[in-house]
Write a protein that holds these residues in place. Structure first.
Motif, short mmCIF file in Angstrom:
data_model
loop_
_atom_site.label_atom_id
_atom_site.label_comp_id
_atom_site.label_asym_id
_atom_site.label_seq_id
_atom_site.Cartn_x
_atom_site.Cartn_y
_atom_site.Cartn_z
N GLN A 139 -44.81 39.12 -18.46
CA GLN A 139 -44.17 38.41 -19.57
C GLN A 139 -43.35 37.19 -19.11
OE1 GLN A 139 -44.54 38.73 -22.91
NE2 GLN A 139 -46.15 40.17 -22.35
N VAL A 142 -44.37 33.77 -20.38
CA VAL A 142 -44.15 33.65 -21.83
C VAL A 142 -42.66 33.41 -22.10
CG1 VAL A 142 -44.32 34.84 -24.05
CG2 VAL A 142 -46.14 35.10 -22.36
N ARG A 144 -40.51 32.12 -20.13
CA ARG A 144 -40.15 30.78 -19.63
C ARG A 144 -40.84 29.66 -20.42
NH1 ARG A 144 -36.71 30.95 -14.90
NH2 ARG A 144 -36.25 33.16 -14.80
N LYS A 145 -41.58 30.05 -21.46
CA LYS A 145 -42.26 29.11 -22.36
C LYS A 145 -43.31 28.23 -21.65
CE LYS A 145 -38.48 28.91 -25.73
NZ LYS A 145 -38.47 30.27 -25.95
N VAL A 147 -46.49 29.50 -21.40
CA VAL A 147 -47.64 29.85 -22.23
C VAL A 147 -47.14 30.70 -23.40
CG1 VAL A 147 -49.37 29.79 -20.35
CG2 VAL A 147 -48.12 31.90 -20.80
N THR A 148 -47.99 30.88 -24.41
CA THR A 148 -47.60 31.73 -25.53
C THR A 148 -48.16 33.14 -25.40
OG1 THR A 148 -49.48 30.92 -26.81
CG2 THR A 148 -47.35 29.81 -27.14
N ASP A 149 -49.16 33.32 -24.54
CA ASP A 149 -49.77 34.63 -24.33
C ASP A 149 -49.95 34.81 -22.82
OD1 ASP A 149 -51.80 36.72 -24.00
OD2 ASP A 149 -52.12 36.52 -26.16
N ASP A 152 -52.99 33.57 -20.77
CA ASP A 152 -53.19 32.15 -20.50
C ASP A 152 -52.57 31.69 -19.17
OD1 ASP A 152 -54.54 31.87 -22.93
OD2 ASP A 152 -52.65 31.53 -24.01
N TRP A 153 -51.80 32.55 -18.52
CA TRP A 153 -51.21 32.21 -17.21
C TRP A 153 -52.07 32.88 -16.14
CZ3 TRP A 153 -47.98 28.53 -16.06
CH2 TRP A 153 -47.40 28.49 -14.80
#
Length: 175
Positions: A139, A142, A144-145, A147-149, A152-153
């Motif tokens: 998480q 997410v 740390r903004k 990615v939103t999901d 995706d990282w």
């Protein structure tokens, strides 16, 4: 970080490790840098024969869940990994004898080091803590903004655990 930090190894525990780039700078801020880190992690893992249970490579720090190795403590693993990454990222430019790297000058400052000198190590003794640390790592991008999901990282073990995406590094699942 405390001066008299105690590290416990030799009992076969998993180790949750966190280490940071020098002064928490985003030295792993590019996809190229994170990909290079992932390649180095895979190589060091192969050479020192430790299990990689989870990881996330962030722009300014890294979290890993690793086993102990018969070649030495987690400190030895971190030393080998940090040294390899630092040399590759900083390059192996030859400087005139006696010339030192100068910290933080000009537009493209040369840094006296790539990594902070110490690292945080937490022994995991329970399945509950293992899951807690894996969820925290996955998480992190997410929160740390970045990615939103978490799928995706790509620089984390999330895809190996979720089955969503292609893992960048093979993960050793533990029971």
């Amino acid at each position: 970080m405390p001066k008299n930090l105690k590290r416990y190894s030799g009992k076969g525990d998993l180790h949750y490790i966190t280490f940071s780039c020098y002064r928490r700078l985003s030295l792993l801020g590019s996809a190229r840098a994170r990909n290079m880190f992932a390649r180095a992690l895979s190589q060091v893992r192969r050479e020192l024969k430790f299990k990689l249970v989870g990881y996330v490579v962030m722009p300014n720090h890294v979290h890993m869940l690793i086993s102990e190795t018969s070649f030495g403590s987690p400190s030895k693993v971190l030393h080998a990994l940090k040294l390899r990454v630092s040399k590759r990222m900083r390059g192996r430019r030859k400087r005139p004898l006696g010339q030192r790297t100068l910290p933080f000058q000009g537009e493209e400052p040369e840094r006296p080091q790539f990594w902070q000198k110490r690292f945080f190590d937490f022994n995991l003794w329970s399945r509950k803590k293992l899951i807690e640390k894996l969820e925290y790592m996955h998480q992190n991008p997410v929160v740390r903004k970045l990615v939103t999901d978490p799928k995706d990282w790509v620089w984390s073990s999330y895809s190996a655990y979720s089955g969503r995406g292609t893992p960048l590094i093979k993960i050793d699942f533990v029971k």
